[in-house]
Design an enzyme around this catalytic site. Structure first.
Site, PDB file in Angstrom:
ATOM      1  N   GLU A 262       0.870  -1.178   0.000  1.00  8.94           N
ATOM      2  CA  GLU A 262       0.000   0.000   0.000  1.00  8.94           C
ATOM      3  C   GLU A 262       0.910   1.233   0.000  1.00  8.94           C
ATOM      4  O   GLU A 262       1.782   1.357   0.869  1.00  8.94           O
ATOM      5  CB  GLU A 262      -0.879   0.013   1.240  1.00  8.94           C
ATOM      6  CG  GLU A 262      -1.860  -1.143   1.319  1.00  8.94           C
ATOM      7  CD  GLU A 262      -2.637  -1.147   2.622  1.00  8.94           C
ATOM      8  OE1 GLU A 262      -2.459  -2.099   3.413  1.00  8.94           O
ATOM      9  OE2 GLU A 262      -3.391  -0.176   2.851  1.00  8.94           O
ATOM     10  N   ARG A 482       4.730 -12.987   9.736  1.00  6.23           N
ATOM     11  CA  ARG A 482       5.298 -11.657   9.540  1.00  6.23           C
ATOM     12  C   ARG A 482       6.692 -11.601  10.165  1.00  6.23           C
ATOM     13  O   ARG A 482       6.971 -12.288  11.145  1.00  6.23           O
ATOM     14  CB  ARG A 482       4.378 -10.631  10.199  1.00  6.23           C
ATOM     15  CG  ARG A 482       4.684  -9.186   9.857  1.00  6.23           C
ATOM     16  CD  ARG A 482       3.640  -8.276  10.463  1.00  6.23           C
ATOM     17  NE  ARG A 482       3.577  -8.455  11.921  1.00  6.23           N
ATOM     18  CZ  ARG A 482       2.465  -8.357  12.618  1.00  6.23           C
ATOM     19  NH1 ARG A 482       1.318  -8.132  12.035  1.00  6.23           N
ATOM     20  NH2 ARG A 482       2.490  -8.511  13.937  1.00  6.23           N
ATOM     21  N   LYS A 492       4.251   0.882  10.305  1.00  6.21           N
ATOM     22  CA  LYS A 492       4.183   2.181   9.639  1.00  6.21           C
ATOM     23  C   LYS A 492       3.446   3.207  10.501  1.00  6.21           C
ATOM     24  O   LYS A 492       3.790   4.388  10.502  1.00  6.21           O
ATOM     25  CB  LYS A 492       3.489   2.037   8.280  1.00  6.21           C
ATOM     26  CG  LYS A 492       4.387   1.456   7.206  1.00  6.21           C
ATOM     27  CD  LYS A 492       3.772   1.536   5.828  1.00  6.21           C
ATOM     28  CE  LYS A 492       2.727   0.500   5.611  1.00  6.21           C
ATOM     29  NZ  LYS A 492       2.268   0.428   4.203  1.00  6.21           N
TER      30      LYS A 492
END
Length: 608
Positions: A262, A482, A492
């Site tokens: 993204e 992850r 983020k």
């Protein structure tokens, strides 16, 4: 950064501040030299040095939103904004839409001015008088129906009458008059709007008790529940022979993957792991890998992040087969949404965020769930036309409100955002949600293996439900753990918080594990790829932590055979050897690379 670049940034920073841009917005814009130069050009053409925030927004929009191929028309847009002939966003949007229709042709001034309302001034007083008159006209019905009154056509009519007025001020005036005429919404109003009575008191207590019980045994409850909704093969994931053959015709490769970040931040080493897995998986099996920007939220995404992502992908040594955007498929996504409504698998809902959250938690359907198909089709089209305010309406998928997986309880597919898109421009005011978009884009691009991190495993049901409902190709979905590294921050959201609080200057701070930070620290892409290969890809869970010593080991291993060793004395102190003759001198040779004498030697001399 060299002195010249610092001076350039200072000059542009002053320039941008002069047109009312906020500090954090200026910081992001300064990273895009091309955009800064375009803004400077528009300011020169509009003869503007300093201006109001509203006018500055128009200048910025001209520089950033006029598409490639139409730059020759920037001159007239800038002049009209500079002279206040184009004074608001609605007029500028209409002007840009006009130049898109004529391409390279000469502008017909009369048509141009008519298309964007030049010379028509809608003051705040005009807005107040028009809205007041409309409320007076509907007063009798309004007082009778109160908050059951259908304000949607009312808003549409107001915008038609005040076409070149400020949309935000129109909506503010409508809300102000609504409160003035009706007063605050009462409990009775809320009950009528929900088309039903609230849950009985004892039922509410029972729900609260069950929540309390769950919190006391949360660990076991969570394990039991996740075991039912995670890591299962689903019948909805199966493709027909026709769908498989159609996929091979479109993308004739045995394995097709994608790296889908993204564009709302800078990539970190966790993204490097996902990148490594997707690109090498495709390469190992003679396939291809896309770089796709999942750009469904225009409020947080920008072109700067997109360019940085592409540069990082290339820096790590990968060459995408194609670079695509989810926003490239906005028309397809919209058409698919219409198809779902026609199949009675989606509906337009007007619940607030809190109301929807409460209902989903208690498995209570929306009061608008069973509205007629034709009504949902009409309202969804009105959403696209901008007849609703933000959060006033949304499109939800109609799945199963009693499903044990909360993701399947009528999730939102489309919401309204009056924000231009950094890639798609200002064509849309409704944007698809990530969960709805991601699976369809995978299908349209012919992805064979859709790989993502474990937090998305719970969404696998929704992924396949959507594709099955549309009867389109279904990729194979697989989730992996992850990457978490000790002594680091990779979220983020947290990194943005550190930037906002001035603990960091930028995303390339060498203390960070962002790819830009590691690059600035002197880490080579070979070391990062070696680290990703070393830690591998597993399904052990997102809680697994990798020591930062493993990364440091990979960095040392990569630099050891190529970096010459040198020595320096930071704070020298003169020492005289008193028991040596004046002509005393000895030389010592050492390898520049300790394990490779062929790379050269360094001579050190010792004298009195």
């Amino acid at each position: 950064m060299c002195i010249r670049d610092r001076l350039m940034n200072t000059d542009f920073g002053t320039l941008l501040a002069g047109i009312g841009l906020q500090k954090d917005f200026i910081a992001g814009t300064l990273k895009n030299k091309e955009l800064c130069e375009k803004i400077q050009k528009v300011m020169e053409l509009s003869k503007t040095k300093t201006c109001s925030k509203a006018k500055g927004a128009l200048i910025y929009k001209i520089a950033s939103k006029v598409p490639p191929g139409f730059e020759r028309h920037i001159d007239i847009l800038s002049q009209y904004v500079g002279s206040d002939k184009i004074a608001n966003d609605a007029q500028l949007e209409a002007a840009i839409a006009y130049i898109k229709t004529i391409g390279d042709a000469q502008i017909n001034i009369s048509e141009f001015e008519k298309s964007c309302g030049v010379g028509i001034i809608v003051t705040e007083e005009d807005i107040k008088k028009t809205i007041k008159a409309m409320f007076e006209e509907q007063k009798e019905l309004l007082l009778k129906e109160r908050y059951m009154f259908n304000f949607i056509p009312f808003i549409h009519a107001a915008r038609d009458k005040l076409k070149w007025g400020d949309g935000k001020k129109i909506m503010e005036e409508i809300e102000k008059n609504k409160l003035e005429y009706l007063g605050p919404m009462t409990k009775e109003d809320k009950d009528k709007k929900a088309k039903g009575k609230p849950a009985p008191k004892d039922e509410k207590i029972e729900v609260e008790d069950s929540k309390h019980k769950m919190s006391g045994e949360f660990s076991e409850y969570k394990k039991e529940r996740l075991s039912k909704i995670c890591a299962r093969d689903l019948s909805s994931s199966l493709n027909s022979k026709a769908l498989l053959e159609d996929r091979m015709k479109k993308v004739p490769y045995p394995v097709v993957t994608r790296f889908p970040p993204e564009p709302n931040g800078i990539l970190h080493i966790g993204h490097a792991k996902a990148m490594r897995y997707n690109f090498t998986l495709a390469e190992d099996y003679g396939g291809v890998c896309y770089l796709r920007y999942d750009d469904t939220n225009p409020e947080k995404e920008n072109i700067t992040f997109m360019k940085n992502i592409e540069n990082c992908v290339k820096w790590l040594g990968y060459k995408p087969w194609k670079i695509t955007h989810a926003s490239d498929n906005f028309q397809f996504l919209y058409d698919f949404a219409v198809e779902l409504i026609k199949k009675d698998k989606a509906f337009v809902c007007h619940q607030t965020k809190q109301e929807m959250s409460d209902c989903r938690a208690k498995c209570i359907p929306s009061p608008w769930r069973n509205r007629p198909i034709e009504e949902s089709l009409k309202l969804f089209e009105w959403m696209r036309q901008g007849r609703f305010t933000e959060k006033e309406a949304m499109l939800r998928l109609k799945i199963d409100m009693n499903d044990q997986n909360p993701c399947m309880r009528d999730p939102v597919a489309y919401r309204i955002k009056y924000v231009p898109h950094p890639h798609a421009g200002d064509k849309w005011c409704i944007y698809p949600m990530y969960d709805y978009t991601h699976c369809i884009c995978d299908s349209l691009e012919g992805i064979t293996h859709s790989c993502c991190s474990l937090e998305f495993e719970i969404r696998r049901d929704l992924y396949y439900w959507t594709l099955q409902a549309l009867d389109i190709y279904r990729p194979f979905v697989w989730e992996f753990s992850r990457l978490n590294i000790s002594n680091s921050v990779m979220s983020k959201r947290l990194l943005q918080s550190l930037l906002d609080d001035k603990f960091l200057k930028d995303w390339d701070d060498p203390r960070l594990f962002t790819l830009l930070g590691l690059k600035r620290r002197g880490v080579r892409p070979e070391a990062i790829n070696e680290f990703c290969d070393l830690v591998g890809v597993t399904r052990r869970g997102n809680e697994m932590m990798i020591s930062d010593n493993v990364l440091e080991y990979c960095i040392r291993k990569d630099l050891d055979p190529i970096v010459p060793r040198t020595m320096t004395v930071i704070d020298p102190l003169l020492v005289i050897l008193t028991n040596c003759p004046d002509e005393f001198e000895e030389s010592y040779e050492v390898n520049l690379i300790p394990k490779d004498p062929s790379k050269g030697k360094q001579v050190y001399k010792l004298c009195k």
